[in-house]
Design a protein around this motif. Structure first.
Motif, PDB file in Angstrom:
ATOM      1  N   ARG A 246       0.822  -1.202   0.000  1.00 13.39           N
ATOM      2  CA  ARG A 246       0.000   0.000   0.000  1.00 13.39           C
ATOM      3  C   ARG A 246       0.860   1.258   0.000  1.00 13.39           C
ATOM      4  O   ARG A 246       2.069   1.207   0.248  1.00 13.39           O
ATOM      5  N   LEU A 247       0.200   2.396  -0.233  1.00 13.59           N
ATOM      6  CA  LEU A 247       0.897   3.680  -0.237  1.00 13.59           C
ATOM      7  C   LEU A 247       1.281   4.065   1.190  1.00 13.59           C
ATOM      8  O   LEU A 247       0.453   4.001   2.091  1.00 13.59           O
ATOM      9  N   ILE A 248       2.555   4.472   1.373  1.00 11.18           N
ATOM     10  CA  ILE A 248       2.912   4.914   2.735  1.00 11.18           C
ATOM     11  C   ILE A 248       3.390   6.367   2.777  1.00 11.18           C
ATOM     12  O   ILE A 248       3.494   6.954   3.847  1.00 11.18           O
ATOM     13  N   PHE A 249       3.662   6.958   1.603  1.00 18.17           N
ATOM     14  CA  PHE A 249       4.193   8.329   1.645  1.00 18.17           C
ATOM     15  C   PHE A 249       4.067   8.969   0.256  1.00 18.17           C
ATOM     16  O   PHE A 249       4.217   8.292  -0.757  1.00 18.17           O
ATOM     17  N   THR A 250       3.769  10.267   0.225  1.00 10.44           N
ATOM     18  CA  THR A 250       3.853  11.019  -1.039  1.00 10.44           C
ATOM     19  C   THR A 250       4.546  12.355  -0.766  1.00 10.44           C
ATOM     20  O   THR A 250       4.512  12.866   0.354  1.00 10.44           O
ATOM     21  N   ALA A 251       5.150  12.886  -1.802  1.00  8.54           N
ATOM     22  CA  ALA A 251       5.787  14.206  -1.704  1.00  8.54           C
ATOM     23  C   ALA A 251       5.978  14.712  -3.132  1.00  8.54           C
ATOM     24  O   ALA A 251       5.761  13.967  -4.101  1.00  8.54           O
ATOM     25  N   ALA A 252       6.359  15.960  -3.268  1.00  9.09           N
ATOM     26  CA  ALA A 252       6.594  16.493  -4.616  1.00  9.09           C
ATOM     27  C   ALA A 252       7.520  17.690  -4.558  1.00  9.09           C
ATOM     28  O   ALA A 252       7.616  18.360  -3.525  1.00  9.09           O
ATOM     29  N   ILE A 253       8.188  17.938  -5.664  1.00 11.96           N
ATOM     30  CA  ILE A 253       8.955  19.180  -5.792  1.00 11.96           C
ATOM     31  C   ILE A 253       8.494  19.892  -7.074  1.00 11.96           C
ATOM     32  O   ILE A 253       8.176  19.238  -8.063  1.00 11.96           O
ATOM     33  N   PRO A 254       8.422  21.217  -7.011  1.00 10.01           N
ATOM     34  CA  PRO A 254       7.867  21.939  -8.168  1.00 10.01           C
ATOM     35  C   PRO A 254       8.881  22.154  -9.288  1.00 10.01           C
ATOM     36  O   PRO A 254       9.067  23.251  -9.776  1.00 10.01           O
ATOM     37  N   VAL A 255       9.544  21.088  -9.683  1.00 10.28           N
ATOM     38  CA  VAL A 255      10.541  21.158 -10.754  1.00 10.28           C
ATOM     39  C   VAL A 255      10.285  19.986 -11.698  1.00 10.28           C
ATOM     40  O   VAL A 255      10.060  18.868 -11.240  1.00 10.28           O
ATOM     41  N   GLY A 256      10.307  20.232 -12.993  1.00  9.41           N
ATOM     42  CA  GLY A 256      10.052  19.162 -13.949  1.00  9.41           C
ATOM     43  C   GLY A 256      10.716  19.431 -15.282  1.00  9.41           C
ATOM     44  O   GLY A 256      11.609  20.288 -15.389  1.00  9.41           O
ATOM     45  N   GLY A 257      10.244  18.725 -16.309  1.00  7.56           N
ATOM     46  CA  GLY A 257      10.841  18.815 -17.637  1.00  7.56           C
ATOM     47  C   GLY A 257      10.831  20.229 -18.222  1.00  7.56           C
ATOM     48  O   GLY A 257      11.725  20.590 -19.000  1.00  7.56           O
ATOM     49  N   GLN A 258       9.827  21.019 -17.838  1.00  9.29           N
ATOM     50  CA  GLN A 258       9.765  22.392 -18.378  1.00  9.29           C
ATOM     51  C   GLN A 258      10.951  23.223 -17.894  1.00  9.29           C
ATOM     52  O   GLN A 258      11.406  24.116 -18.603  1.00  9.29           O
ATOM     53  N   HIS A 259      11.454  22.900 -16.714  1.00  3.03           N
ATOM     54  CA  HIS A 259      12.617  23.636 -16.209  1.00  3.03           C
ATOM     55  C   HIS A 259      13.862  23.267 -17.011  1.00  3.03           C
ATOM     56  O   HIS A 259      14.712  24.112 -17.269  1.00  3.03           O
ATOM     57  N   VAL A 260      13.947  22.002 -17.412  1.00  2.00           N
ATOM     58  CA  VAL A 260      15.076  21.586 -18.254  1.00  2.00           C
ATOM     59  C   VAL A 260      14.999  22.343 -19.582  1.00  2.00           C
ATOM     60  O   VAL A 260      15.996  22.883 -20.071  1.00  2.00           O
ATOM     61  N   THR A 261      13.779  22.412 -20.134  1.00  2.00           N
ATOM     62  CA  THR A 261      13.603  23.111 -21.413  1.00  2.00           C
ATOM     63  C   THR A 261      13.992  24.584 -21.289  1.00  2.00           C
ATOM     64  O   THR A 261      14.707  25.113 -22.147  1.00  2.00           O
ATOM     65  N   SER A 262      13.554  25.244 -20.216  1.00  2.00           N
ATOM     66  CA  SER A 262      13.919  26.669 -20.135  1.00  2.00           C
ATOM     67  C   SER A 262      15.406  26.857 -19.849  1.00  2.00           C
ATOM     68  O   SER A 262      15.996  27.837 -20.311  1.00  2.00           O
ATOM     69  N   ASP A 263      16.035  25.922 -19.147  1.00  2.00           N
ATOM     70  CA  ASP A 263      17.495  25.992 -18.982  1.00  2.00           C
ATOM     71  C   ASP A 263      18.175  25.953 -20.352  1.00  2.00           C
ATOM     72  O   ASP A 263      19.122  26.694 -20.619  1.00  2.00           O
ATOM     73  N   ILE A 264      17.680  25.060 -21.218  1.00  2.00           N
ATOM     74  CA  ILE A 264      18.287  24.913 -22.554  1.00  2.00           C
ATOM     75  C   ILE A 264      18.060  26.192 -23.371  1.00  2.00           C
ATOM     76  O   ILE A 264      18.972  26.711 -24.025  1.00  2.00           O
ATOM     77  N   ALA A 265      16.814  26.704 -23.309  1.00  2.00           N
ATOM     78  CA  ALA A 265      16.506  27.922 -24.082  1.00  2.00           C
ATOM     79  C   ALA A 265      17.418  29.072 -23.653  1.00  2.00           C
ATOM     80  O   ALA A 265      17.958  29.793 -24.487  1.00  2.00           O
ATOM     81  N   ARG A 266      17.609  29.181 -22.348  1.00  2.00           N
ATOM     82  CA  ARG A 266      18.482  30.260 -21.842  1.00  2.00           C
ATOM     83  C   ARG A 266      19.938  29.991 -22.195  1.00  2.00           C
ATOM     84  O   ARG A 266      20.634  30.858 -22.711  1.00  2.00           O
ATOM     85  N   GLY A 267      20.375  28.777 -21.946  1.00  3.50           N
ATOM     86  CA  GLY A 267      21.788  28.430 -22.126  1.00  3.50           C
ATOM     87  C   GLY A 267      22.235  28.482 -23.574  1.00  3.50           C
ATOM     88  O   GLY A 267      23.371  28.845 -23.871  1.00  3.50           O
ATOM     89  N   LEU A 268      21.327  28.125 -24.495  1.00  2.71           N
ATOM     90  CA  LEU A 268      21.712  28.112 -25.918  1.00  2.71           C
ATOM     91  C   LEU A 268      21.117  29.302 -26.675  1.00  2.71           C
ATOM     92  O   LEU A 268      21.234  29.378 -27.902  1.00  2.71           O
ATOM     93  N   THR A 269      20.484  30.196 -25.978  1.00  2.00           N
ATOM     94  CA  THR A 269      19.812  31.370 -26.559  1.00  2.00           C
ATOM     95  C   THR A 269      18.931  30.975 -27.751  1.00  2.00           C
ATOM     96  O   THR A 269      19.109  31.447 -28.877  1.00  2.00           O
TER      97      THR A 269
END
Ligand code: ATP
Ligand code: MG
Length: 441
Positions: A246-269
């Protein structure tokens, strides 16, 4: 272009034109940060699931799992549900669905653990003793802004003997039970039910998104032995830990694939759209010796389409992606360690969600989390095509499993009639748990 489901407002559903969701038809709605997705399924006599309608749409008005624009979210949901209904048109006899099981993003939910125990009155455990255990709760919290969405009792203890599935009828002095509960922010549930209602949909049940993802991609052995599911979405990375089935724990962080995409957009202009394309085509979370020699064409942001190509070494791309992925898994590890749940999580991690498709991800996860890692996608379900059977659809598929096998976990919020609530215990959360347990035992 698909007709917006909102356009149907002119003809509100009535008992005559609405097929009431019969027991054999269930619908799931996953409102993600990147996409909104609706599955309609039929349940067979054997409990199997046949998906008969699928619709998905780019998400609008959702950020890191939170609805930030009601109108935009409402429209995206309308399109997704309408597409699923169209696909299932024949089986639904042209009638719209009237209710859905809906996901609650991990970022909008909180996990709670509590131990409850009590004396056995007559030496043999009765229903009453089990209920009484709740009045002696040790852990209580005031969660005035939250609503309870899951109450999952673990095994009981009887006179400190652990692992008892059902103590009723057994001899003993002291019973205890460990409860895993999940609450969700009331505002989040209100917004979800509002956008559903605007599409003429009742909410049949809420399920935390990472819980649903786990139900769809874990095998029973993983759930029994201990396993952590990491659902890597567009705006969130959410975690569900299963043990003893059964489920014993849940959690989350507000970071996902969109953050990777914006890192790339910024880093590679480059633009976000080009960054997304580059990520899915060439992105990797791990460096390889060939990266320096390989080059990728990066269209500069704002330039004309026929501008000269702009080649950059692939190592530059990997150098942008890798730190973000490492940071994400470090944050996941911190959540597990800080909550004290890490010791119970077993040796297994399953990565799922759209963003888990990045190459090189399992190796990094293995290294940082120090567990065996595999990729997961929806299982035990017929009717999913290659495109909709991928990891991005785990949570939506899991909602259907939840509906079939776990929906009775949902607590009753209202105080029942003829009910004497004699012992005030802890905060509202615990009172809700108590009401639920009193009703179910
Ligand atoms: N092949 C791929 N490689 C890397 N990333 C990918 C790939 N395909 C999709 N993604 C990423 O997956 C993410 C979307 O995942 P998913 O559909 O699970 O999100 P969601 O459920 O809408 O969001 P959330 O769960 O965070 O609310 C996007 O950021 C997208 O860039
Ligand atoms: Mg998701």
């Amino acid at each position: 272009m698909a007709q917006n489901k909102n356009d149907k407002k002119a003809v509100p559903p009535t008992p005559e034109n609405t097929r009431k969701n019969e027991r054999d038809v269930i619908a799931a709605l996953d409102i993600g940060s990147s996409k909104v997705c609706c599955f309609i399924a039929e349940t067979g006599a054997h409990g199997g699931l046949d998906v008969i309608g699928i619709g998905h749409q780019a998400a609008r008005g959702v950020k890191s799992g939170k609805i930030t624009d009601l109108k935009a979210a409402e429209h995206a949901i309308g399109y997704a549900v309408e597409a699923a209904e169209n696909m299932a048109r024949e089986r639904l006899q042209n009638r719209p669905i009237s209710s859905v099981y809906v996901s609650v993003p991990g970022t909008q939910a909180l996990s709670h653990q509590m131990d409850v125990d009590a004396r056995v009155t007559n030496g043999i455990v009765t229903d009453r003793d089990v209920r009484n255990a709740l009045s002696h709760a040790r852990a209580a919290g005031a969660h005035g802004r939250d609503d309870l969405i899951h109450v999952i009792p673990g095994n009981f203890t009887l006179d400190r003997q652990r692992g008892i599935a059902d103590p009723r009828g057994m001899k003993g002095q002291q019973i205890g039970v460990h409860i895993s509960a999940v609450t969700a922010y009331t505002t989040a549930l209100r917004n979800i039910s509002h956008v559903a209602a605007q599409n003429h949909l009742d909410i049949e049940g809420y399920c935390a998104a990472p819980y649903a993802a786990g139900l769809s991609c874990l095998v029973d052995d993983e759930k029994d032995l201990g396993c952590t599911v990491i659902d890597m979405g567009g705006g969130t990375t959410s975690i569900a830990v299963f043990a003893e089935g059964r489920l014993i724990f849940t959690a989350a962080i507000p970071v996902g694939g969109q953050h990777v995409t914006s890192d790339i957009a910024r880093g590679l202009t480059t633009s976000l759209a080009d960054a997304e394309r580059i990520k899915t085509l060439y992105g990797s979370a791990q460096t390889s010796p060939a990266d320096d020699a390989a080059t990728i064409d990066v269209p500069p942001v704002g330039e004309e389409e026929h501008a000269l190509p702009n080649y950059v070494p692939k190592s530059l791309l990997t150098g942008i992606i890798q730190p973000r992925i490492e940071e994400t898994f470090e944050l996941v590890r911190a959540k597990l360690v800080d909550s004290g749940i890490d010791a119970k999580t077993g040796r297994r991690v399953v990565l799922t969600g759209g963003a888990s498709q990045l190459s090189g991800l399992t190796d990094i996860a293995q290294l940082i989390l120090d567990k065996q890692v595999r990729l997961g996608r929806p299982q035990k379900m017929r009717g999913l095509a290659e495109a909709t059977g991928g990891p991005a659809f785990s949570a939506c598929a899991g909602l259907l499993h939840y509906a079939v096998a776990h929906a009775d976990e949902v607590p009753v919020f209202e105080k029942p009639q003829n009910f004497v609530f004699n012992v005030p215990i802890g905060g509202p959360l615990l009172q809700k748990v108590t009401l639920w347990l009193k009703e179910n035992w």
